[in-house]
Design a protein around this motif. Structure first.
Motif, PDB file in Angstrom:
ATOM      1  N   UNK A 123       0.841  -1.197   0.000  1.00  0.00           N
ATOM      2  CA  UNK A 123       0.000   0.000   0.000  1.00  0.00           C
ATOM      3  C   UNK A 123       0.877   1.249   0.000  1.00  0.00           C
ATOM      4  N   UNK A 124       1.423   1.529  -1.178  1.00  0.00           N
ATOM      5  CA  UNK A 124       2.316   2.673  -1.380  1.00  0.00           C
ATOM      6  C   UNK A 124       1.815   3.497  -2.560  1.00  0.00           C
ATOM      7  N   UNK A 125       2.197   4.761  -2.574  1.00  0.00           N
ATOM      8  CA  UNK A 125       1.916   5.613  -3.726  1.00  0.00           C
ATOM      9  C   UNK A 125       2.725   5.136  -4.940  1.00  0.00           C
ATOM     10  N   UNK A 126       2.309   5.538  -6.136  1.00  0.00           N
ATOM     11  CA  UNK A 126       3.073   5.167  -7.344  1.00  0.00           C
ATOM     12  C   UNK A 126       4.541   5.595  -7.281  1.00  0.00           C
ATOM     13  N   UNK A 127       4.836   6.657  -6.524  1.00  0.00           N
ATOM     14  CA  UNK A 127       6.244   7.082  -6.409  1.00  0.00           C
ATOM     15  C   UNK A 127       6.979   6.358  -5.283  1.00  0.00           C
ATOM     16  N   UNK A 128       6.336   5.372  -4.673  1.00  0.00           N
ATOM     17  CA  UNK A 128       6.986   4.596  -3.623  1.00  0.00           C
ATOM     18  C   UNK A 128       6.851   5.187  -2.235  1.00  0.00           C
ATOM     19  N   UNK A 129       6.209   6.355  -2.135  1.00  0.00           N
ATOM     20  CA  UNK A 129       6.052   6.972  -0.819  1.00  0.00           C
ATOM     21  C   UNK A 129       4.933   6.320  -0.022  1.00  0.00           C
ATOM     22  N   UNK A 130       5.038   6.463   1.296  1.00  0.00           N
ATOM     23  CA  UNK A 130       4.043   5.894   2.204  1.00  0.00           C
ATOM     24  C   UNK A 130       2.854   6.851   2.321  1.00  0.00           C
ATOM     25  N   UNK A 131       1.635   6.346   2.175  1.00  0.00           N
ATOM     26  CA  UNK A 131       0.457   7.213   2.315  1.00  0.00           C
ATOM     27  C   UNK A 131       0.366   7.790   3.733  1.00  0.00           C
ATOM     28  N   UNK A 132      -0.292   8.955   3.874  1.00  0.00           N
ATOM     29  CA  UNK A 132      -0.291   9.633   5.169  1.00  0.00           C
ATOM     30  C   UNK A 132      -1.192   8.980   6.210  1.00  0.00           C
ATOM     31  N   UNK A 133      -2.179   8.187   5.779  1.00  0.00           N
ATOM     32  CA  UNK A 133      -3.098   7.613   6.778  1.00  0.00           C
ATOM     33  C   UNK A 133      -3.740   6.327   6.260  1.00  0.00           C
ATOM     34  N   UNK A 134      -4.598   5.777   7.098  1.00  0.00           N
ATOM     35  CA  UNK A 134      -5.217   4.498   6.791  1.00  0.00           C
ATOM     36  C   UNK A 134      -6.207   4.567   5.641  1.00  0.00           C
ATOM     37  N   UNK A 135      -6.999   5.630   5.607  1.00  0.00           N
ATOM     38  CA  UNK A 135      -8.003   5.716   4.544  1.00  0.00           C
ATOM     39  C   UNK A 135      -7.350   5.785   3.168  1.00  0.00           C
ATOM     40  N   UNK A 136      -6.248   6.523   3.094  1.00  0.00           N
ATOM     41  CA  UNK A 136      -5.539   6.589   1.811  1.00  0.00           C
ATOM     42  C   UNK A 136      -4.989   5.203   1.457  1.00  0.00           C
ATOM     43  N   UNK A 137      -4.508   4.474   2.453  1.00  0.00           N
ATOM     44  CA  UNK A 137      -4.030   3.115   2.202  1.00  0.00           C
ATOM     45  C   UNK A 137      -5.160   2.220   1.667  1.00  0.00           C
ATOM     46  N   UNK A 138      -6.344   2.378   2.240  1.00  0.00           N
ATOM     47  CA  UNK A 138      -7.468   1.552   1.785  1.00  0.00           C
ATOM     48  C   UNK A 138      -7.819   1.862   0.325  1.00  0.00           C
ATOM     49  N   UNK A 139      -7.730   3.138  -0.030  1.00  0.00           N
ATOM     50  CA  UNK A 139      -7.963   3.502  -1.444  1.00  0.00           C
ATOM     51  C   UNK A 139      -6.946   2.817  -2.346  1.00  0.00           C
ATOM     52  N   UNK A 140      -5.711   2.827  -1.896  1.00  0.00           N
ATOM     53  CA  UNK A 140      -4.654   2.215  -2.702  1.00  0.00           C
ATOM     54  C   UNK A 140      -4.864   0.702  -2.800  1.00  0.00           C
ATOM     55  N   UNK A 141      -5.357   0.119  -1.727  1.00  0.00           N
ATOM     56  CA  UNK A 141      -5.641  -1.326  -1.759  1.00  0.00           C
ATOM     57  C   UNK A 141      -6.631  -1.645  -2.877  1.00  0.00           C
ATOM     58  N   UNK A 142      -7.641  -0.785  -3.012  1.00  0.00           N
ATOM     59  CA  UNK A 142      -8.632  -1.011  -4.071  1.00  0.00           C
ATOM     60  C   UNK A 142      -8.016  -0.811  -5.461  1.00  0.00           C
ATOM     61  N   UNK A 143      -7.093   0.139  -5.551  1.00  0.00           N
ATOM     62  CA  UNK A 143      -6.420   0.341  -6.848  1.00  0.00           C
ATOM     63  C   UNK A 143      -5.548  -0.861  -7.200  1.00  0.00           C
ATOM     64  N   UNK A 144      -4.860  -1.394  -6.210  1.00  0.00           N
ATOM     65  CA  UNK A 144      -4.061  -2.610  -6.449  1.00  0.00           C
ATOM     66  C   UNK A 144      -4.958  -3.739  -6.948  1.00  0.00           C
ATOM     67  N   UNK A 145      -6.096  -3.848  -6.297  1.00  0.00           N
ATOM     68  CA  UNK A 145      -7.061  -4.895  -6.619  1.00  0.00           C
ATOM     69  C   UNK A 145      -7.539  -4.762  -8.071  1.00  0.00           C
ATOM     70  N   UNK A 146      -7.815  -3.520  -8.462  1.00  0.00           N
ATOM     71  CA  UNK A 146      -8.235  -3.274  -9.853  1.00  0.00           C
ATOM     72  C   UNK A 146      -7.135  -3.681 -10.828  1.00  0.00           C
ATOM     73  N   UNK A 147      -5.920  -3.307 -10.497  1.00  0.00           N
ATOM     74  CA  UNK A 147      -4.775  -3.634 -11.367  1.00  0.00           C
ATOM     75  C   UNK A 147      -4.607  -5.148 -11.481  1.00  0.00           C
ATOM     76  N   UNK A 148      -4.799  -5.813 -10.367  1.00  0.00           N
ATOM     77  CA  UNK A 148      -4.672  -7.269 -10.328  1.00  0.00           C
ATOM     78  C   UNK A 148      -5.699  -7.916 -11.259  1.00  0.00           C
ATOM     79  N   UNK A 149      -6.936  -7.460 -11.122  1.00  0.00           N
ATOM     80  CA  UNK A 149      -7.995  -8.036 -11.946  1.00  0.00           C
ATOM     81  C   UNK A 149      -7.795  -7.708 -13.423  1.00  0.00           C
TER      82      UNK A 149
END
Lengths: 263, 263
Positions: A123-149
């Protein structure tokens, strides 16, 4: 929690020397010790800086498979080393891992489809940085999931790494609590009990006393367990930490309690 | 979490002997050791079976107040001992405690109004039995709250004890997880950050090895901390457990991280 040894890593001097000398013996000794200490998976981190990444990864995996049947996690950012490593594994390993970083999306993620493996997503930004909080991480989790599918990989193949950061960071404690929040909420967001993995040693990296670090790691480990973490990547030679994993597992699983289960 | 010593209890042979001989010295020695070990509150449990409960409680509190300024928790089911104890305290203690049991509702709860003290409320059925799950405990919490308000006590006076039960019970592990759920959800239900307290040693009471019990207690302690527990009642002579409390506090509070805070 399943115990994943993070001991086989290029930053360990014994491992680094063994690789540079192409000497399997110290690696094999360490792997057998990891297994004896309670490891259920071995993460193999060959490092990103190697001049001959494929050769090193193949050497490592060959050496390990001669002495252990433990399932493997191939841990490298180098796509060629990853592919060579996965090909060398007798049983499908876990690929560690991909993120929204373009190079990983384009070159690592497709390997999970090609070789039909599980894959860890950070759960990292495209530039490799760590998101500032949990909600942003959850958004990224969904983006990873989309990419996976989108890549044509079965959704059950995904294992999420929420990314533990050092407590010594300015917002380190906040991040530690947000990681718990993420682990807790991922199953609701995905609608199935998606697996999670986290690297414990990162929590206390940097300065500090070893004894204090171990106490802190054990305290946080129990919090990760209560949050529902599936796999813990750790130094399996910390015996007390292994005992804590077993105590946590005993608490959070659904079997009837028995002290005997702690062994 | 605030550290509450549960060491001053009639079930400790040293304390029992000191009380029966009316000898304050062993009690005072233990209290000073508790304070040195990290206790921030002293729970005084004079036991329910005494023939002269008031006298014993007054003796205990007098003895303790001569050597320690720590705030006290008066812990007895005997209303006369409670009243005598509270009167003896130089500073308002916490009353421990009431539940929906009629005798406690009628005779202990009103003392909190009379003496303007905080009071601990147990999430138990009126017959003293432990509720089967977390949701039932939350219902009982609201009933305690109603009783408190009906008695004319400020709502901020209430401290909830969700009641940890032994893991060795048939549903002990389930109950342990439900207690975490209750601690997490109480503030939402009440609409303010209501304080909570829990007795750690109850988790591992019964048979079992001391070393295993300590590992289990520490693991669960961290889970309680992550859930938001305010006060932990424990044997403060377990040094490693005290260190775990400090590590947990360091993780969950909102200050910037510094290893120095662990001392």
């Amino acid at each position: 929690m399943i115990i994943v040894a993070d001991n086989i890593r290029i930053t360990d001097q014994i491992i680094a020397d063994a690789i540079s000398q192409m000497n399997p013996v110290p690696i094999q000794k360490m792997v057998m010790e990891c297994e004896k200490a309670g490891a259920q998976f071995i993460d193999i981190n060959s490092g990103p800086l190697s001049r001959v990444p494929e050769k090193q990864m193949v050497f490592l995996i060959d050496a390990i498979q001669k002495v252990s049947k433990l399932p493997l996690i191939v841990d490298t950012a180098n796509p060629r080393a990853m592919e060579a490593g996965v090909r060398t594994c007798k049983n499908a390993p876990i690929i560690n891992g991909f993120s929204l970083e373009p190079s990983r999306l384009e070159k690592i993620l497709p390997l999970a489809r090609e070789f039909q493996t599980d894959i860890i997503g950070y759960l990292l930004y495209p530039n490799g940085h760590v998101p500032p909080d949990g909600d942003k991480r959850l958004e990224i989790a969904l983006e990873l999931f989309e990419q996976l599918k989108k890549t044509g990989i079965d959704e059950k193949r995904l294992i999420i790494d929420p990314v533990i950061v050092p407590l010594s960071w300015q917002d380190g404690k906040f991040q530690a609590m947000e990681v718990l929040y993420v682990i807790k909420h991922l199953p609701d967001i995905f609608g199935f009990p998606i697996r999670t993995i986290a690297g414990l040693s990162n929590l206390t990296s940097g300065r500090g006393h070893k004894a204090q670090k171990l106490i802190m790691e054990k305290a946080y480990l129990s919090m990760l367990a209560a949050a529902g973490l599936s796999m813990i990547m750790m130094n399996v030679f910390n015996r007390d930490t292994i005992k804590t994993v077993k105590a946590c597992n005993l608490l959070v699983d659904e079997k009837i309690f028995a002290w005997e289960e702690m062994y």
